[in-house]
Design a protein around this motif. Structure first.
Motif, PDB file in Angstrom:
ATOM      1  N   VAL A  33      -1.013  61.743  62.753  1.00 34.20           N
ATOM      2  CA  VAL A  33      -2.234  61.167  63.315  1.00 34.20           C
ATOM      3  C   VAL A  33      -2.627  61.983  64.539  1.00 34.20           C
ATOM      4  N   GLN A  84       4.042  55.143  62.243  1.00 36.06           N
ATOM      5  CA  GLN A  84       2.722  55.754  62.129  1.00 36.06           C
ATOM      6  C   GLN A  84       1.617  54.728  61.915  1.00 36.06           C
ATOM      7  N   ARG A  85       1.951  53.587  61.304  1.00 36.22           N
ATOM      8  CA  ARG A  85       0.905  52.626  60.933  1.00 36.22           C
ATOM      9  C   ARG A  85       0.070  52.177  62.133  1.00 36.22           C
ATOM     10  N   LEU A  88      -2.533  54.814  63.819  1.00 33.10           N
ATOM     11  CA  LEU A  88      -3.790  55.170  63.166  1.00 33.10           C
ATOM     12  C   LEU A  88      -4.977  54.926  64.090  1.00 33.10           C
ATOM     13  N   ALA A  89      -6.001  55.765  63.959  1.00 28.02           N
ATOM     14  CA  ALA A  89      -7.187  55.637  64.803  1.00 28.02           C
ATOM     15  C   ALA A  89      -7.829  54.269  64.657  1.00 28.02           C
TER      16      ALA A  89
END
Length: 329
Positions: A33, A84-85, A88-89
């Motif tokens: 990301v 990572q979840r 996220l943007a």
């Protein structure tokens, strides 16, 4: 002579652990990301009970330009997800961390089946069958390592979590001691404090007694359309468990923070419903119209937010609201 040889071997092993780099899979996860311009994200390692554990470390663009300490936020992903979840943007956390000048630690849970590290979305925070790689101990060691290696205000710590990550925060709260880092506030979305699992109903109700913890400023969000954790409690859509309702959890945080009068009575604090009109509420800019927000002030502050149309997910509007809340304290 044998003693010195053994000592050299131990030093070599320990040095190797310190110098070991996170595996390529986790480096890819952290780098998957793109952060805001000038900010950085790196994959980091921490040793816990002889086991290598990992985390993604976000540093705002101002980090390299100053020796000043930064506020720090620890983020815990949901069950069957990964670090990572919430990077996220669409989750908004890194953008808000850049705007508010925070270092953010995106923690990584363990595989529920193997108790090892799984970089796919199969990581959890349960310690039931993973005593050798305790996630409670991981969190403590993680905070100690970040405090020792990063320019952060180690006694100005904030926590954020979604679902299983929220539950982990609640469980950590009951095990916090005076020697642990000072938690200023937390912001969670969903997260069970009590449930009865159908397949294990003879084991009784799994319950996290938040009132055993230390007083803390808390912002609690629950979706009114969350079928996995019904806002009023009841059977989940997966038909695997019965959970307690949102107001019960809010009540426990209020009771935890309640000021006790001289006669031992509990003052439950001032209750202030914050009407949401045109997308904003008093002190909480950015809530969707139709949300119900209540603020309870005692020794610490508790804010509950109910959003009728929200399901079981971290909405994009929550990060700005949470960081504004963190900045109060």
């Amino acid at each position: 002579m044998r003693f010195f040889k053994s000592l050299i071997i131990l030093i070599t092993m320990f040095s190797g652990q310190l110098q070991a780099a996170p595996p390529a899979g986790f480096v890819t996860l952290c780098g998957g990301v793109v952060p805001p311009v000038g900010a950085t994200v790196s994959a980091e390692e921490v040793m816990v009970q002889g086991v290598a554990r990992y985390y993604c470390l976000f540093k705002p663009s101002t980090y390299a330009a100053t020796d000043a300490k930064h506020r720090v936020l620890y983020v815990f992903h949901g069950g069957n997800q990964n670090a990572q979840r919430l990077m996220l943007a669409s989750k908004g956390i890194m953008d808000e961390a850049e705007a508010h000048d925070y270092v953010v630690v995106f923690a990584q849970g363990t595989d529920q089946d193997s108790c090892g590290i799984d970089y796919t979305e199969n990581a959890n925070w349960t310690d039931t069958d993973c005593a050798a790689v305790s996630n409670v101990e991981y969190t403590r060691r993680l905070m100690k390592r970040v405090a020792a290696t990063t320019q952060v205000e180690e006694n100005h710590v904030q926590l954020a979590g979604f679902s299983g990550g929220s539950k982990h925060i609640y469980r950590m709260g009951t095990q916090w001691s005076a020697t642990d880092k000072k938690i200023r506030s937390l912001a969670t979305m969903a997260g069970s404090v009590g449930k009865l699992s159908f397949g294990r109903h003879r084991d009784g109700v799994e319950f996290i007694n938040i009132m055993e913890g230390k007083q803390v400023n808390a912002m609690l969000l629950q979706g009114g359309s969350d079928n996995r954790m019904p806002i009023n409690g009841g059977i989940s859509d997966r038909e695997q468990e019965i959970s307690v309702g949102f107001e019960f959890k809010v009540g426990m945080f209020r009771a935890l923070n309640a000021a006790r009068a001289a006669n031992g009575a509990i003052n439950t604090g001032a209750s202030n419903e914050l009407p949401v009109v045109a997308g904003s509420a008093v002190g909480l800019v950015g809530l969707p119209v139709g949300s119900i927000a209540n603020e309870y002030v005692d020794a610490k502050t508790v804010i509950s937010i109910e959003e009728p149309s929200l399901g079981h997910s971290w909405p994009s509007w929550y990060a700005p609201v949470a960081f504004d809340f963190f900045d109060r304290f």
